[in-house]
Design a protein around this motif. Structure first.
Motif, PDB file in Angstrom:
ATOM      1  N   GLU A  70       0.827  -1.211   0.000  1.00 12.05           N
ATOM      2  CA  GLU A  70       0.000   0.000   0.000  1.00 12.05           C
ATOM      3  C   GLU A  70       0.860   1.259   0.000  1.00 12.05           C
ATOM      4  O   GLU A  70       0.651   2.178  -0.805  1.00 12.05           O
ATOM      5  CB  GLU A  70      -0.930   0.002   1.212  1.00 12.05           C
ATOM      6  CG  GLU A  70      -1.835   1.228   1.266  1.00 12.05           C
ATOM      7  CD  GLU A  70      -2.809   1.187   2.427  1.00 12.05           C
ATOM      8  OE1 GLU A  70      -3.605   2.138   2.559  1.00 12.05           O
ATOM      9  OE2 GLU A  70      -2.785   0.206   3.208  1.00 12.05           O
ATOM     10  N   ARG A  94      -6.031  -2.457  -3.068  1.00 16.18           N
ATOM     11  CA  ARG A  94      -6.858  -2.880  -4.210  1.00 16.18           C
ATOM     12  C   ARG A  94      -6.274  -2.408  -5.536  1.00 16.18           C
ATOM     13  O   ARG A  94      -6.336  -3.122  -6.544  1.00 16.18           O
ATOM     14  CB  ARG A  94      -8.281  -2.359  -4.030  1.00 16.18           C
ATOM     15  CG  ARG A  94      -9.284  -2.948  -5.026  1.00 16.18           C
ATOM     16  CD  ARG A  94     -10.695  -2.779  -4.515  1.00 16.18           C
ATOM     17  NE  ARG A  94     -10.907  -3.611  -3.335  1.00 16.18           N
ATOM     18  CZ  ARG A  94     -11.863  -3.387  -2.431  1.00 16.18           C
ATOM     19  NH1 ARG A  94     -12.672  -2.347  -2.559  1.00 16.18           N
ATOM     20  NH2 ARG A  94     -11.996  -4.188  -1.401  1.00 16.18           N
ATOM     21  N   GLY A  95      -5.697  -1.219  -5.534  1.00 18.22           N
ATOM     22  CA  GLY A  95      -5.095  -0.732  -6.775  1.00 18.22           C
ATOM     23  C   GLY A  95      -3.925  -1.592  -7.218  1.00 18.22           C
ATOM     24  O   GLY A  95      -3.771  -1.896  -8.405  1.00 18.22           O
ATOM     25  N   GLU A 131      -3.651  -3.981 -10.615  1.00 16.35           N
ATOM     26  CA  GLU A 131      -2.508  -3.987 -11.538  1.00 16.35           C
ATOM     27  C   GLU A 131      -1.950  -5.394 -11.718  1.00 16.35           C
ATOM     28  O   GLU A 131      -1.645  -5.810 -12.839  1.00 16.35           O
ATOM     29  CB  GLU A 131      -1.404  -3.073 -11.011  1.00 16.35           C
ATOM     30  CG  GLU A 131      -1.690  -1.596 -11.135  1.00 16.35           C
ATOM     31  CD  GLU A 131      -0.543  -0.749 -10.620  1.00 16.35           C
ATOM     32  OE1 GLU A 131      -0.555   0.462 -10.869  1.00 16.35           O
ATOM     33  OE2 GLU A 131       0.370  -1.296  -9.964  1.00 16.35           O
ATOM     34  N   GLN A 145     -15.278  -4.379  -8.120  1.00 14.01           N
ATOM     35  CA  GLN A 145     -15.680  -3.198  -8.884  1.00 14.01           C
ATOM     36  C   GLN A 145     -17.085  -2.755  -8.480  1.00 14.01           C
ATOM     37  O   GLN A 145     -17.352  -1.556  -8.333  1.00 14.01           O
ATOM     38  CB  GLN A 145     -15.633  -3.505 -10.381  1.00 14.01           C
ATOM     39  CG  GLN A 145     -15.937  -2.311 -11.278  1.00 14.01           C
ATOM     40  CD  GLN A 145     -16.051  -2.721 -12.735  1.00 14.01           C
ATOM     41  OE1 GLN A 145     -16.703  -3.704 -13.062  1.00 14.01           O
ATOM     42  NE2 GLN A 145     -15.397  -1.976 -13.619  1.00 14.01           N
ATOM     43  N   GLU A 205     -17.206  -0.695  -5.211  1.00 11.11           N
ATOM     44  CA  GLU A 205     -16.577   0.623  -5.148  1.00 11.11           C
ATOM     45  C   GLU A 205     -17.630   1.724  -5.255  1.00 11.11           C
ATOM     46  O   GLU A 205     -18.553   1.640  -6.070  1.00 11.11           O
ATOM     47  CB  GLU A 205     -15.558   0.779  -6.277  1.00 11.11           C
ATOM     48  CG  GLU A 205     -14.339  -0.121  -6.134  1.00 11.11           C
ATOM     49  CD  GLU A 205     -13.461   0.270  -4.961  1.00 11.11           C
ATOM     50  OE1 GLU A 205     -13.121   1.456  -4.846  1.00 11.11           O
ATOM     51  OE2 GLU A 205     -13.128  -0.612  -4.156  1.00 11.11           O
ATOM     52  N   THR A 233     -12.745   3.852  -9.991  1.00 12.49           N
ATOM     53  CA  THR A 233     -11.405   3.315  -9.715  1.00 12.49           C
ATOM     54  C   THR A 233     -10.790   2.888 -11.044  1.00 12.49           C
ATOM     55  O   THR A 233     -11.014   1.765 -11.505  1.00 12.49           O
ATOM     56  CB  THR A 233     -11.484   2.119  -8.754  1.00 12.49           C
ATOM     57  OG1 THR A 233     -12.466   1.188  -9.250  1.00 12.49           O
ATOM     58  CG2 THR A 233     -11.904   2.564  -7.369  1.00 12.49           C
ATOM     59  N   GLY A 258      -7.895   1.889 -12.080  1.00 11.32           N
ATOM     60  CA  GLY A 258      -7.093   0.672 -12.140  1.00 11.32           C
ATOM     61  C   GLY A 258      -7.945  -0.577 -12.170  1.00 11.32           C
ATOM     62  O   GLY A 258      -7.687  -1.517 -12.936  1.00 11.32           O
ATOM     63  N   LEU A 259      -8.991  -0.591 -11.349  1.00 12.38           N
ATOM     64  CA  LEU A 259      -9.883  -1.746 -11.306  1.00 12.38           C
ATOM     65  C   LEU A 259     -10.699  -1.849 -12.590  1.00 12.38           C
ATOM     66  O   LEU A 259     -10.879  -2.945 -13.148  1.00 12.38           O
ATOM     67  CB  LEU A 259     -10.798  -1.620 -10.088  1.00 12.38           C
ATOM     68  CG  LEU A 259     -11.553  -2.868  -9.622  1.00 12.38           C
ATOM     69  CD1 LEU A 259     -10.608  -4.037  -9.406  1.00 12.38           C
ATOM     70  CD2 LEU A 259     -12.306  -2.559  -8.338  1.00 12.38           C
TER      71      LEU A 259
END
Length: 433
Positions: free
Chosen positions: A163, A203-204, A208, A232, A235, A239, A241-242
């Motif tokens: 993180e 989560r990010g 990835e 997803q 959220e 987001t 990235g997701l």
């Protein structure tokens, strides 16, 4: 303001193809220690931040090691863009001892991370660094060379730092995914991605890693799409990235078929625009087209349709057969792939082994493989000796090596090849003619 100051300040020196850029490159390459190169070094200390950024961009490509001293003085620049450019230049061209000294001296966490990333194997010594992103890079390198007995401990250390590391290290999840790929840890990659996705703080990074896994392993989208869609949907904010990882997973035909019920929970993608098919050819129009082409032709648009129309109406003339021969045997590519099954129709079974020897080496070629697979499918059961090559393409766990502008683009090309291979295998096995 005089040249090159004006060109650097107005952006023309950093605009590809601009005459000012070409002139600047020519001048510096002709005299690396001359007045233009010297002025670029001075412009790295200009008052305007955008000029300093542009000067460092140019020095990176033109001066290299000669600009390290200048870049070192900009590692504490008040402008973040200048600091980061300077760090990349020092990292790429500076001696390792100077990079390590800068790493110990500068406070900016992104600068320190960029410098650490440039150290290569030496970064492994920084596992106790005060900065999480540097520790992350160190442990990632250790993981790449560690025996399996150490994997769990290193995974846990990476998880602990993920993180905070992501705040200063771009693409932490992608780097982790590539390390797991290097170690052939496919299932572990899915498990780690799941754990990262479950924690909002990581989560990010998990997205990835999941996206990278989908780019590497064909089975990854099937394994990870449910997790990605579930998180997803939970959220409350966008987001990126997701969302990107979900879009990557949905490139997989197998994932869409396996998780069809999930697709209603994913924003729909508009279908591609319809393409108008050209008018069908008759034997007469095909013969007319060929009559205007030389016998030694090696490329021909709509070659398959042209010779197909002629063969449907009867045997080829001697000249037409010579043209088909040249298209089939003289150059790899779409025309060869389309004409090979037609040459089989013309010449008969005796030509089969030679044709298959031409075609099977190109099945995994992302640029033309789909045409060769379609050609085998048109041959039907006669092409069954090529089944091992087709099946080997289908059974790959990792994706075909592809060179495209984006990772998603590369994944699309692999998916297209895989779909074509599945269709071809089905055609060869079900043809009873």
């Amino acid at each position: 303001m005089t040249w090159p100051d004006e060109a650097v300040a107005d952006g023309s020196a950093t605009t590809p193809g601009h005459p000012s850029r070409s002139a600047l490159f020519t001048a510096v390459r002709a005299d690396p220690a001359g007045p233009v190169a010297t002025r670029l070094l001075q412009l790295a200390h200009a008052d305007a931040p955008h000029v300093r950024r542009a000067a460092l961009d140019l020095l990176h490509g033109l001066a290299g090691a000669r600009a390290v001293d200048t870049a070192l003085t900009r590692l504490d620049d008040p402008d973040a863009g200048v600091r980061h450019r300077a760090a990349r230049l020092v990292g790429q061209y500076g001696r390792p001892d100077r990079v390590r000294a800068a790493l110990a001296a500068v406070p900016d966490p992104v600068v320190r991370t960029l410098l650490a990333a440039s150290l290569g194997p030496a970064v492994a010594r920084l596992g106790d660094d005060r900065l999480a992103s540097v520790r992350f890079l160190a442990r990632l390198h250790l993981l790449r060379t560690a025996p399996p007995a150490r994997w769990r401990a290193l995974d846990a250390a990476l998880m602990t730092d993920a993180e905070e590391a992501a705040l200063h290290l771009e693409g932490a999840g992608r780097l982790w995914g590539r390390a797991l790929h290097q170690l052939a840890r496919e299932q572990h990659a899915y498990d780690i991605a799941g754990r990262l996705l479950a924690d909002p703080g990581t989560r990010g990074v998990g997205a990835e890693l999941a996206g990278e896994a989908c780019h590497i392993w064909r089975a990854a989208p099937v394994a990870l799409l449910p997790l990605l869609v579930r998180h997803q949907s939970q959220e409350t904010e966008i987001t990126p990235g997701l969302d990107k990882a979900v879009a990557t997973a949905l490139l997989s035909g197998a994932a869409r078929r396996t998780h069809r019920s999930l697709l209603t929970r994913v924003p729909s993608v508009p279908p591609p625009a319809a393409v108008t098919a050209p008018a069908p050819l008759t034997a007469a129009s095909a013969a007319l087209l060929l009559s205007a082409r030389p016998v030694g032709i090696v490329r021909l648009r709509r070659a398959g349709e042209i010779f197909g129309a002629l063969l449907d109406s009867g045997p080829l003339s001697f000249r037409q057969a010579a043209q088909l021969y040249n298209l089939t045997f003289h150059r790899p590519g779409r025309a060869q792939a389309e004409c090979a099954p037609l040459w089989l129709r013309h010449a008969g079974p005796a030509a089969l082994s030679r044709l298959l020897a031409l075609m099977t080496p190109h099945l995994a070629d992302y640029a033309i493989g789909t045409y060769y697979l379609a050609g085998l499918a048109r041959m039907g059961r006669a092409a069954r000796p090529a089944l091992p090559a087709v099946t080997a393409l289908i059974d790959r766990r990792t994706r075909i090596p592809v060179n495209d502008s984006t990772r998603d683009g590369e994944t699309r090309l692999d998916e297209r090849l895989l779909a074509a291979a599945l269709d071809t295998r089905h055609a060869l096995l079900t043809d009873t003619g």
